[in-house]
Design a protein around this motif. Structure first.
Motif, short mmCIF file in Angstrom:
data_model
loop_
_atom_site.label_atom_id
_atom_site.label_comp_id
_atom_site.label_asym_id
_atom_site.label_seq_id
_atom_site.Cartn_x
_atom_site.Cartn_y
_atom_site.Cartn_z
N ARG A 56 -2.14 -2.76 2.17
CA ARG A 56 -0.97 -1.43 2.20
C ARG A 56 -0.01 -1.61 3.06
N LEU A 57 0.75 -1.76 2.07
CA LEU A 57 2.76 -1.21 2.77
C LEU A 57 3.26 -0.42 2.38
N ARG A 58 3.73 1.09 3.37
CA ARG A 58 4.41 2.48 3.52
C ARG A 58 5.65 1.67 3.92
N VAL A 59 6.47 2.34 3.84
CA VAL A 59 8.08 2.96 4.11
C VAL A 59 8.18 4.03 3.82
N LEU A 60 8.71 4.55 4.36
CA LEU A 60 9.04 6.18 4.02
C LEU A 60 10.93 6.67 4.85
N GLU A 61 11.32 7.18 3.95
CA GLU A 61 12.70 7.79 4.76
C GLU A 61 13.60 6.48 5.63
N CYS A 62 13.49 5.59 5.47
CA CYS A 62 14.38 4.60 5.49
C CYS A 62 15.59 4.05 5.03
N SER A 63 16.34 5.19 5.11
CA SER A 63 17.49 5.80 4.80
C SER A 63 18.77 4.96 4.53
N LYS A 64 18.88 3.66 5.92
CA LYS A 64 19.63 3.08 6.01
C LYS A 64 19.29 1.26 5.28
N LEU A 65 17.64 1.11 4.75
CA LEU A 65 17.75 0.05 4.62
C LEU A 65 17.83 -0.48 3.21
N ARG A 66 18.14 -1.79 3.33
CA ARG A 66 18.84 -2.26 2.14
C ARG A 66 17.98 -3.44 1.51
N GLU A 67 17.07 -4.39 2.20
CA GLU A 67 16.13 -5.48 2.61
C GLU A 67 14.80 -5.48 2.35
N ILE A 68 14.08 -5.96 2.31
CA ILE A 68 13.07 -5.93 2.43
C ILE A 68 12.68 -7.66 1.91
N PRO A 69 12.70 -8.37 3.09
CA PRO A 69 12.12 -9.92 2.85
C PRO A 69 10.96 -10.10 3.41
N GLY A 70 10.55 -11.12 2.44
CA GLY A 70 8.84 -11.46 1.84
C GLY A 70 8.20 -10.63 1.43
N LEU A 71 8.63 -9.48 0.45
CA LEU A 71 7.99 -8.74 0.09
C LEU A 71 6.84 -9.37 -1.45
N GLY A 72 7.60 -10.40 -1.81
CA GLY A 72 7.06 -10.52 -3.09
C GLY A 72 5.85 -12.12 -2.54
N ARG A 73 5.78 -12.75 -1.38
CA ARG A 73 4.54 -13.04 -0.87
C ARG A 73 3.31 -12.53 0.23
N LEU A 74 3.53 -11.46 -0.73
CA LEU A 74 2.37 -10.16 -0.55
C LEU A 74 1.30 -9.92 -1.03
N GLU A 75 0.75 -11.26 -1.77
CA GLU A 75 -1.05 -11.97 -2.71
C GLU A 75 -1.35 -10.75 -2.84
N LEU A 76 -2.13 -10.81 -1.12
CA LEU A 76 -3.54 -9.59 -1.42
C LEU A 76 -3.08 -7.58 -0.70
N LEU A 77 -1.66 -7.44 -1.33
CA LEU A 77 -1.51 -5.98 -1.80
C LEU A 77 -1.37 -5.28 -2.46
N ILE A 78 -2.48 -4.34 -2.22
CA ILE A 78 -3.39 -3.82 -3.22
C ILE A 78 -2.56 -1.93 -3.54
N GLU A 79 -1.80 -2.11 -2.35
CA GLU A 79 -0.57 -0.94 -2.87
C GLU A 79 1.21 -0.56 -1.66
N LEU A 80 1.39 -0.52 -2.74
CA LEU A 80 2.98 -0.54 -2.00
C LEU A 80 3.98 1.11 -2.08
N TYR A 81 4.34 1.45 -1.03
CA TYR A 81 4.60 2.77 -1.33
C TYR A 81 5.78 2.64 -1.01
N LEU A 82 7.45 3.38 -1.39
CA LEU A 82 8.37 3.35 -0.86
C LEU A 82 9.46 4.49 -1.53
N GLY A 83 9.37 5.01 -0.57
CA GLY A 83 9.88 6.28 -0.68
C GLY A 83 10.95 7.11 0.24
#
Length: 205
Positions: A15-42
């Motif tokens: 599970r990965l949750r990234v919330l209220e990171c208003s300056k965020l422009r990049e999430i490196p390595g996201l595509g390698r998380l082969e067992l990820l079942i929940e992704l919340y980016l808000g």
């Protein structure tokens, strides 16, 4: 923070949750998380594109909310295990591809995507139970709606649809909301027991 650390070594992350990171422009390595079942980016307002999540084949829930700058989403067609898709208040989003291939999807919420003009044919989403398109004001037609035999709740409020197809075969449909926008001359055919919400049309069918 404009860039998260490289996530590619977190092979067992579920599970990965990234919330209220208003300056965020990049999430490196996201595509390698082969067992990820929940992704919340808000509310990551400067994340213009999200690269990599199209490779997350284990993903069951994807939540993207309040991305003011997001104009496109990578092809979703490989996310065949996805059960819940929430893409709300993405006011510049004008394109979504691969949605028609998500045959395991049960819940689709795309409310207030006010620049979205069309959706792919939804007829293959036979497990879909909830569809929320509230305030998708540029959406004028929904192709394949009449084939969603598992659908229980349909929210088309504040949409300006030119037509709604015959829904009488959707025997599980319990709620249809057409309030606040659509100017249909008459209701489509509906199954028995469906409650209609929307001005003069509010009634049990």
């Amino acid at each position: 923070m404009k860039r998260l650390p490289d996530l590619s070594n977190l092979k067992n992350l579920s599970r990965l949750r990234v919330l209220e990171c208003s300056k965020l422009r990049e999430i490196p390595g996201l595509g390698r998380l082969e067992l990820l079942i929940e992704l919340y980016l808000g509310r990551c307002y400067n994340l213009h594109e999200i690269e990599g999540f199209e490779a997350l084949k284990s993903l069951k829930e994807l939540n993207l909310s309040r991305y003011k700058a997001l104009k496109r989403i990578p092809d979703l067609s490989r996310l065949t295990n996805l059960r819940k898709l929430i893409i709300t208040d993405c006011i510049d989003l004008n394109e979504i591809t691969g949605l028609d291939r998500l045959e395991s999807l049960k819940d689709l919420n795309m409310k207030s995507c006010t620049s979205l003009e069309r959706l792919p044919d939804l007829s293959k989403l036979e497990k879909l139970e909830g569809l929320n398109l509230h305030d998708c004001e540029k959406l004028h037609e929904i192709e394949g709606l009449e084939a969603l035999k598992s659908l229980k709740e349909l929210n088309l409020s504040s949409c300006f649809l030119e037509r709604i197809p015959d829904l009488s075969k959707l025997t599980k449909l319990r709620t249809l909301d057409i309030s606040g926008g659509t100017s249909l001359g008459k209701l489509p055919d509906l199954p028995n027991g469906c409650f209609v919400k929307g001005g003069e049309h509010a009634s049990h069918w």
